[in-house]
Every structure is written in structure tokens, then in C-alpha cells.
Design a protein around this motif. Structure first.
Motif, PDB file in Angstrom:
ATOM      1  N   SER A   5      42.727  37.053  54.696  1.00  0.00           N
ATOM      2  CA  SER A   5      42.836  36.241  53.489  1.00  0.00           C
ATOM      3  C   SER A   5      41.513  35.536  53.309  1.00  0.00           C
ATOM      4  O   SER A   5      41.023  34.890  54.220  1.00  0.00           O
ATOM      5  CB  SER A   5      43.950  35.214  53.661  1.00  0.00           C
ATOM      6  OG  SER A   5      43.779  34.173  52.722  1.00  0.00           O
ATOM      7  N   TYR A   6      40.908  35.661  52.149  1.00  0.00           N
ATOM      8  CA  TYR A   6      39.638  34.975  51.965  1.00  0.00           C
ATOM      9  C   TYR A   6      39.818  33.477  52.087  1.00  0.00           C
ATOM     10  O   TYR A   6      38.917  32.760  52.476  1.00  0.00           O
ATOM     11  CB  TYR A   6      38.961  35.372  50.648  1.00  0.00           C
ATOM     12  CG  TYR A   6      39.442  34.646  49.432  1.00  0.00           C
ATOM     13  CD1 TYR A   6      38.982  33.358  49.146  1.00  0.00           C
ATOM     14  CD2 TYR A   6      40.343  35.225  48.564  1.00  0.00           C
ATOM     15  CE1 TYR A   6      39.428  32.682  48.035  1.00  0.00           C
ATOM     16  CE2 TYR A   6      40.789  34.562  47.451  1.00  0.00           C
ATOM     17  CZ  TYR A   6      40.327  33.281  47.192  1.00  0.00           C
ATOM     18  OH  TYR A   6      40.771  32.619  46.099  1.00  0.00           O
ATOM     19  N   ASP A  21      37.877  39.358  47.477  1.00  0.00           N
ATOM     20  CA  ASP A  21      38.976  40.107  46.860  1.00  0.00           C
ATOM     21  C   ASP A  21      38.503  41.479  46.388  1.00  0.00           C
ATOM     22  O   ASP A  21      39.208  42.479  46.547  1.00  0.00           O
ATOM     23  CB  ASP A  21      39.553  39.333  45.671  1.00  0.00           C
ATOM     24  CG  ASP A  21      40.365  38.127  46.112  1.00  0.00           C
ATOM     25  OD1 ASP A  21      40.771  38.068  47.296  1.00  0.00           O
ATOM     26  OD2 ASP A  21      40.584  37.241  45.271  1.00  0.00           O
ATOM     27  N   ASP A  25      39.456  45.387  47.605  1.00  0.00           N
ATOM     28  CA  ASP A  25      39.836  46.414  46.633  1.00  0.00           C
ATOM     29  C   ASP A  25      38.900  47.612  46.665  1.00  0.00           C
ATOM     30  O   ASP A  25      39.069  48.557  45.896  1.00  0.00           O
ATOM     31  CB  ASP A  25      39.775  45.807  45.229  1.00  0.00           C
ATOM     32  CG  ASP A  25      41.129  45.666  44.615  1.00  0.00           C
ATOM     33  OD1 ASP A  25      42.116  45.975  45.302  1.00  0.00           O
ATOM     34  OD2 ASP A  25      41.189  45.256  43.440  1.00  0.00           O
TER      35      ASP A  25
END
Ligand SMILES: [Zn+2]
Length: 140
Positions: A5-6, A21, A25
Motif C-alpha cells: 500500500s503506498y 498506484d 498498474d
């Protein structure tokens, strides 16, 4: 294994959240000020050139040239996943005036300042998390 999780890596309000994010992706996205067009890296909330708070995240190619490189022979925190020695490169991106760092993979033949490289998005272990990481390869 915990999912990356950033927010865990950078804090819940990190300006660079869209960068992480996008990497998750499979894309590189970098921030450009909508007010004046300046690129910013590291990411900022407010443009230091024109004062705008409005940035767009633009997909860019993972291509560039070697700005600097170094070889690491000893382990330190965050490098547990790499066989040693390994080479880290600082890459000047082709499309934008931004430099990004990552580990060089493949042959080091021809490694020099200015050598062309292309990158890919990988994962690396950091503590108990796998996080996105850039890998670079010399263009033959
Ligand atoms: Zn600006």
C-alpha cells in the motif's frame, strides 16, 4: 505476504501516491503542473514555479540514458532481495527532465554515462512488503 500500500510506504497524504498506484498498474506516471507545465519529481503538492496546486499525472515511457551508476558489494536495509554485487543506475528519462533510480539487470557490457537504457516495472522486497521497483537494461 502483505499487499503493498503506498499509504504504508509514504504516509496517507504522500504527494507521490499516484506514482505508486500507476506502478502497481504497470505504468510509469509522473506529475506535470497544469498551471505552467513544469514536471516535478519528487512529487509536490504545490508547484514551486507558478504556485498552482493542480497537477496531472502523465504516462511516460521507461526509456532514458545513464546519468550515473554505482556497484554495491555490501548488504544494507532494503537490499536483501538482491544478489551482490549489484549495480544501481540513475537514469535521465528521454521524455521528461526527470531522473529515476533502479537496479541494472542483464549484461553490464557498455555501461557508461550516457548509455541508453530501457526499463520495466518489477517488485522488490522491502521489510515485509513487496513494493514496485524499476529495473533497467542496457539497450544493445
Ligand atoms: Zn506550475
Amino acid at each position: 505476504m502483505a499487499a503493498f500500500s503506498y499509504a504504508t510506504a509514504t504516509g496517507p497524504l504522500g504527494a507521490e501516491g499516484p506514482y505508486w498506484d500507476a506502478l502497481l498498474d504497470g505504468h510509469l506516471k509522473l506529475p506535470r503542473c497544469r498551471g505552467c507545465g513544469a514536471w516535478h519529481w519528487p512529487a509536490v503538492w504545490r508547484c514551486g514555479e507558478c504556485g498552482s496546486w493542480d497537477h496531472e499525472w502523465v504516462e511516460r515511457a521507461l526509456t532514458g540514458t545513464v546519468f550515473s551508476h554505482t556497484r554495491t558489494h555490501h548488504a544494507f536495509a532494503g537490499t536483501e532481495a538482491f544478489d551482490r554485487p549489484f549495480t544501481t543506475v540513475l537514469v535521465s528519462l528521454t521524455e521528461v527532465p526527470i531522473r529515476l533510480i533502479g537496479v541494472l539487470e542483464g549484461s553490464e557490457e557498455g555501461l557508461r554515462i550516457g548509455a541508453e537504457v530501457e526499463g520495466r516495472i518489477d517488485r522488490t522486497r522491502f521489510g515485509t512488503h513487496d513494493i514496485p521497483a524499476l529495473r533497467w537494461r542496457l539497450v544493445a
